[in-house]
Write a protein that holds these residues in place. Structure first.
Motif, PDB file in Angstrom:
ATOM      1  N   ILE A  50       0.840  -1.206   0.000  1.00 26.00           N
ATOM      2  CA  ILE A  50       0.000   0.000   0.000  1.00 26.00           C
ATOM      3  C   ILE A  50       0.872   1.253   0.000  1.00 26.00           C
ATOM      4  O   ILE A  50       0.616   2.200  -0.742  1.00 26.00           O
ATOM      5  CB  ILE A  50      -0.972  -0.010   1.196  1.00 26.00           C
ATOM      6  CG1 ILE A  50      -2.000  -1.131   1.031  1.00 26.00           C
ATOM      7  CG2 ILE A  50      -1.663   1.343   1.342  1.00 26.00           C
ATOM      8  CD1 ILE A  50      -2.821  -1.417   2.275  1.00 26.00           C
ATOM      9  N   ALA A  51       1.912   1.249   0.826  1.00 30.58           N
ATOM     10  CA  ALA A  51       2.817   2.401   0.896  1.00 30.58           C
ATOM     11  C   ALA A  51       3.461   2.661  -0.458  1.00 30.58           C
ATOM     12  O   ALA A  51       3.514   3.808  -0.924  1.00 30.58           O
ATOM     13  CB  ALA A  51       3.888   2.166   1.961  1.00 30.58           C
ATOM     14  N   LYS A  52       3.923   1.611  -1.104  1.00 32.75           N
ATOM     15  CA  LYS A  52       4.555   1.768  -2.420  1.00 32.75           C
ATOM     16  C   LYS A  52       3.549   2.278  -3.442  1.00 32.75           C
ATOM     17  O   LYS A  52       3.845   3.184  -4.216  1.00 32.75           O
ATOM     18  CB  LYS A  52       5.149   0.437  -2.879  1.00 32.75           C
ATOM     19  CG  LYS A  52       5.884   0.536  -4.181  1.00 32.75           C
ATOM     20  CD  LYS A  52       6.547  -0.770  -4.557  1.00 32.75           C
ATOM     21  CE  LYS A  52       7.278  -0.625  -5.875  1.00 32.75           C
ATOM     22  NZ  LYS A  52       7.939  -1.862  -6.273  1.00 32.75           N
ATOM     23  N   ALA A  53       2.344   1.715  -3.429  1.00 30.73           N
ATOM     24  CA  ALA A  53       1.314   2.121  -4.387  1.00 30.73           C
ATOM     25  C   ALA A  53       0.898   3.578  -4.198  1.00 30.73           C
ATOM     26  O   ALA A  53       0.613   4.276  -5.169  1.00 30.73           O
ATOM     27  CB  ALA A  53       0.099   1.207  -4.260  1.00 30.73           C
ATOM     28  N   LEU A  54       0.862   4.034  -2.939  1.00 28.65           N
ATOM     29  CA  LEU A  54       0.470   5.418  -2.653  1.00 28.65           C
ATOM     30  C   LEU A  54       1.655   6.382  -2.650  1.00 28.65           C
ATOM     31  O   LEU A  54       1.482   7.577  -2.451  1.00 28.65           O
ATOM     32  CB  LEU A  54      -0.250   5.487  -1.301  1.00 28.65           C
ATOM     33  CG  LEU A  54      -1.613   4.799  -1.226  1.00 28.65           C
ATOM     34  CD1 LEU A  54      -2.128   4.823   0.210  1.00 28.65           C
ATOM     35  CD2 LEU A  54      -2.603   5.466  -2.166  1.00 28.65           C
ATOM     36  N   ASN A  55       2.850   5.830  -2.843  1.00 31.45           N
ATOM     37  CA  ASN A  55       4.075   6.627  -2.848  1.00 31.45           C
ATOM     38  C   ASN A  55       4.258   7.385  -1.524  1.00 31.45           C
ATOM     39  O   ASN A  55       4.508   8.590  -1.512  1.00 31.45           O
ATOM     40  CB  ASN A  55       4.105   7.585  -4.038  1.00 31.45           C
ATOM     41  CG  ASN A  55       5.501   8.123  -4.293  1.00 31.45           C
ATOM     42  OD1 ASN A  55       6.491   7.465  -4.007  1.00 31.45           O
ATOM     43  ND2 ASN A  55       5.571   9.329  -4.833  1.00 31.45           N
ATOM     44  N   VAL A  56       4.089   6.637  -0.423  1.00 32.29           N
ATOM     45  CA  VAL A  56       4.316   7.187   0.910  1.00 32.29           C
ATOM     46  C   VAL A  56       5.290   6.278   1.642  1.00 32.29           C
ATOM     47  O   VAL A  56       5.491   5.123   1.257  1.00 32.29           O
ATOM     48  CB  VAL A  56       3.006   7.333   1.726  1.00 32.29           C
ATOM     49  CG1 VAL A  56       2.073   8.326   1.067  1.00 32.29           C
ATOM     50  CG2 VAL A  56       2.318   6.011   1.933  1.00 32.29           C
ATOM     51  N   ASP A  57       5.877   6.795   2.693  1.00 32.67           N
ATOM     52  CA  ASP A  57       6.844   6.033   3.463  1.00 32.67           C
ATOM     53  C   ASP A  57       6.145   4.970   4.307  1.00 32.67           C
ATOM     54  O   ASP A  57       5.136   5.247   4.955  1.00 32.67           O
ATOM     55  CB  ASP A  57       7.651   6.983   4.357  1.00 32.67           C
ATOM     56  CG  ASP A  57       8.824   6.303   5.001  1.00 32.67           C
ATOM     57  OD1 ASP A  57       9.687   5.786   4.266  1.00 32.67           O
ATOM     58  OD2 ASP A  57       8.859   6.265   6.256  1.00 32.67           O
TER      59      ASP A  57
END
Length: 87
Positions: A50-57
């Motif tokens: 999810i973090a990678k998909a949303l481009n968040v840490d």
């Protein structure tokens, strides 16, 4: 703010639908819906996707997860503690 609320908040701010997040993360829309409604707790791998998909840490997301036994899951009409700890 809960983990589910945070996912919705980020997703809506970035104008990403749940279907699009599903495609980007490789998780089903049903699974994402359960996370967003705080009905299921994600694994560390799901959080990473999810973090990678949303481009968040990743670390920015895990801070919204409950600590140890702070989360209850209703199952078959009874509440059961679900022990969860990120390794």
């Amino acid at each position: 703010m809960t983990f589910g609320e945070k996912i919705v908040d980020i997703r809506v701010r970035k104008l990403i639908t749940r279907k699009e997040l599903s495609r980007l993360s490789g998780l089903t829309t049903t699974t994402l819906c359960l996370f967003e409604k705080n009905k299921r707790l994600p694994t560390a791998l799901s959080v990473a996707k999810i973090a990678k998909a949303l481009n968040v840490d990743y670390d920015d997301l895990i801070q919204y997860l409950p600590k140890n036994n702070d989360w209850k899951e209703k199952q078959n009409g009874t509440s059961k503690f679900k022990w969860w700890k990120l390794s």
